[in-house]
Design an enzyme around this catalytic site. Structure first.
Site, PDB file in Angstrom:
ATOM      1  N   GLU A  44       0.843  -1.189   0.000  1.00 57.54           N
ATOM      2  CA  GLU A  44       0.000   0.000   0.000  1.00 57.54           C
ATOM      3  C   GLU A  44       0.884   1.247   0.000  1.00 57.54           C
ATOM      4  OE1 GLU A  44      -3.566   1.884   2.825  1.00 57.54           O
ATOM      5  OE2 GLU A  44      -2.082   0.530   3.695  1.00 57.54           O
ATOM      6  N   LYS A 111      -9.812   2.500  -2.053  1.00 58.20           N
ATOM      7  CA  LYS A 111      -9.960   1.888  -0.734  1.00 58.20           C
ATOM      8  C   LYS A 111     -11.298   2.258  -0.108  1.00 58.20           C
ATOM      9  CE  LYS A 111      -7.361   1.531   3.647  1.00 58.20           C
ATOM     10  NZ  LYS A 111      -6.150   2.036   4.347  1.00 58.20           N
ATOM     11  N   CYS A 145      -5.506  -2.930   2.764  1.00 58.48           N
ATOM     12  CA  CYS A 145      -5.220  -2.833   4.194  1.00 58.48           C
ATOM     13  C   CYS A 145      -6.459  -3.000   5.089  1.00 58.48           C
ATOM     14  CB  CYS A 145      -4.500  -1.518   4.472  1.00 58.48           C
ATOM     15  SG  CYS A 145      -3.494  -1.525   5.993  1.00 58.48           S
TER      16      CYS A 145
END
Length: 271
Positions: A44, A111, A145
């Site tokens: 990331e 995300k 994540c």
């Protein structure tokens, strides 16, 4: 049935220095190319580290140094290269996973779950769409994540007459060492509950905020068992092959999918 050769890149990152990170990664990747792998996975925010300085570090897609580098690497190495970067679009900032193909095309996933404990939800905008890409016959669900903590967002939800929506889950991360245990367990749990391999790539080192990262990048199979599992605090580049035949055989032998619950998301994002 095709196999998928997958390369995990666990590395230290230079804080908010895209040129240095791209140069470092290019050197570490060496001559790795499509003769040896189909997919190279970076952490990331591989160009900057997990920065909350979105207004200073994010760049438009077509002007992003990191995105241009990804596309260039995919073309030169003749394989897919992926990782997330900070981008700005229409006045909004996103932590965007970019899937760069050798032919120059790209697919992007923004995300969904923003890490509020670091203020990410105040500096970036939430993504709204799940994204599935296809490579060598594998359908791969993209995630970043903190998404890993939310099983509903990542749950298999096949359409009518289908058994599976995707065949592998990919998660890139900057997941700190103090929470390494949940990272490892969640990678395995997502694999087990979705009957698919999971690719998890995290960084090592320490960022400018004094946060330490232990790595623990893993490639786990459809039973949650490790295919790649390196020691903590160690930078590495390691490849392994995912077998589509083995995946299909396990799904046939252990058809837990037949008893799965059907659902849709309450906010109107249906899948």
């Amino acid at each position: 049935m095709s196999d998928l050769r997958t390369t995990l890149v666990q590395c230290d990152l230079r804080w908010e220095d895209p040129e240095a990170n791209c140069r470092m990664l290019e050197e570490q990747l060496g001559d790795l190319d499509g003769d040896a792998t189909d997919l190279i996975v970076l952490p990331e925010m591989f160009a900057t580290g997990f920065t909350m300085n979105s207004r200073e570090m994010a760049e438009p897609m077509e002007q992003s140094r990191a995105v241009a580098w990804l596309s260039g690497q995919a073309r030169e190495r003749n394989c897919v290269v992926t990782g997330s970067v900070a981008v700005v679009e229409d006045g909004r900032y996103y932590n965007r996973l970019v899937w760069a193909r050798p032919d120059g095309s790209r697919v992007c996933y923004d995300k969904r779950h923003l890490f509020r404990m670091a203020g990410e939800h105040e500096r970036y905008s939430m993504g709204h769409d799940r994204v599935i890409v296809t490579l060598k016959g594998f359908r791969i669900l993209l995630s970043v994540c903190y998404d890993l903590r939310f099983p509903v967002w990542l749950r298999q939800s096949p359409g009518p007459g289908e058994h599976f929506e995707y065949d592998a889950l990919l998660c890139v991360a900057n997941w700190p060492a103090p929470r390494r245990h949940p990272w490892r367990i969640l990678l395995q749990a997502r694999a087990i509950e979705n009957l698919c391999p999971v690719i998890g790539v995290n960084r090592v080192g320490e960022d400018a905020n004094g946060m330490h990262y232990a790595g623990d990048s893993m490639l786990v199979d459809f039973k949650g068992e490790a295919i790649i599992d390196e020691p903590r605090d160690t930078a590495f580049i390691k490849s392994a092959t995912l077998s589509r035949a083995d995946l299909e055989a396990f799904r046939e032998k252990f058809p837990a999918w037949r008893d799965a619950d059907h659902f849709s998301l309450a906010d109107g994002v249906g899948f």
